[in-house]
Enzyme design. Structure first.
Site, PDB file in Angstrom:
ATOM      1  CG  HIS A 170       6.860  -1.639   3.578  1.00 45.18           C
ATOM      2  ND1 HIS A 170       6.064  -2.714   3.282  1.00 45.18           N
ATOM      3  CD2 HIS A 170       7.839  -2.108   4.418  1.00 45.18           C
ATOM      4  CE1 HIS A 170       6.531  -3.790   3.911  1.00 45.18           C
ATOM      5  NE2 HIS A 170       7.592  -3.449   4.602  1.00 45.18           N
ATOM      6  CG  HIS A 219       6.147  -1.356  -3.751  1.00 47.59           C
ATOM      7  ND1 HIS A 219       4.831  -1.599  -4.074  1.00 47.59           N
ATOM      8  CD2 HIS A 219       6.266  -1.673  -2.442  1.00 47.59           C
ATOM      9  CE1 HIS A 219       4.194  -2.051  -3.008  1.00 47.59           C
ATOM     10  NE2 HIS A 219       5.036  -2.114  -2.010  1.00 47.59           N
TER      11      HIS A 219
END
Length: 256
Positions: A170, A219
């Site tokens: 992302h 993440h």
């Protein structure tokens, strides 16, 4: 014969003599014509590439574990790691914002931008934008497979994820798409304010997407930092190539 010899010995005008003053004036002119954005782009490619490689080395040696753990835990309530800090609307906002870095949203934005460029007859730019984003996607997936870092399990994930962790797809893809598009749009503007505006918006969106991935616990912070560095380096490199090649290709196509 004397007149002819004199003519042959003076092929240049008197004012064409090269002097140190003229060399310095020409150098100053070149420096003035060198856009600040070009210098920034060169620095971004160099610095981002260096930071990514250094970060990858530290991750492979597990030197970033304490840093990643501290930040992920700091974003959760100490009594319940499944609950993020802040009001309920903040989690909802980051859940929405993280979609800006997803493949679906970025594909739609890229496709619409390419169609627009075709409509305004900037075909070469449109093709270059599409190839740049596709190239960034291939690079992102290649890096993920190369490093094969698993997702963090320090805190519960607030959104569903399935693939590998480093670098953050992302963060990297949003940097690739938004920065490439922002830089290409900035290149069409003569106003420095507008050029800075386009680039600033691209950076703002990229940062929001990366922060959302850490806040949602999917993440490590170093995943996002690595994604930003790789994406920024790729986007700036593509822009430097586009700035050099696109005008020449479009000029050749119009002449042909």
């Amino acid at each position: 014969m004397g007149e002819t010899r004199g003519h042959l010995q003076c092929p240049r005008a008197r004012g064409s003599t090269v002097t140190p003053r003229k060399i310095w004036a020409a150098t100053q002119e070149k420096i003035t014509l060198l856009e600040p954005m070009v210098v920034v782009a060169f620095l971004a490619v160099s610095v981002s590439g260096f930071v990514f490689l250094r970060l990858a080395s530290e991750i492979s040696e597990r030197e970033t574990r304490a840093f990643d753990t501290a930040i992920l835990r700091a974003l959760r309530e100490p009594q319940d790691l499944a609950v993020p800090i802040g009001p309920a609307w903040l989690m909802k906002a980051f859940t929405d914002l993280t979609s800006l870095g997803g493949v679906t949203v970025l594909s739609i934005i890229t496709t619409l931008s390419v169609i627009f460029l075709f409509l305004v007859r900037r075909r070469i730019t449109a093709i270059f934008l599409m190839l740049s984003v596709l190239g960034g996607w291939v690079l992102s997936n290649g890096l993920k497979l190369g490093f094969s870092r698993p997702r963090p399990e320090i805190v519960p994930h607030l959104v569903e994820v399935h693939d590998l962790s480093f670098p953050s797809g992302h963060a990297m893809l949003s940097a690739v798409a938004y920065l490439t598009l922002g830089l290409l749009l900035a290149q069409t503007q003569k106003s420095r304010v507008l050029r800075c505006y386009f680039v600033g918006i691209a950076i703002f969106l990229t940062v929001l997407v990366g922060v959302s991935r850490v806040y949602l616990g999917v993440h490590f912070p170093t995943d996002v930092l690595g994604g930003w560095c790789a994406g920024a380096a790729w986007a700036c490199l593509c822009w430097l190539i586009a700035r050099r090649l696109i005008p020449e290709v479009e000029r050749a196509a119009s002449q042909g």
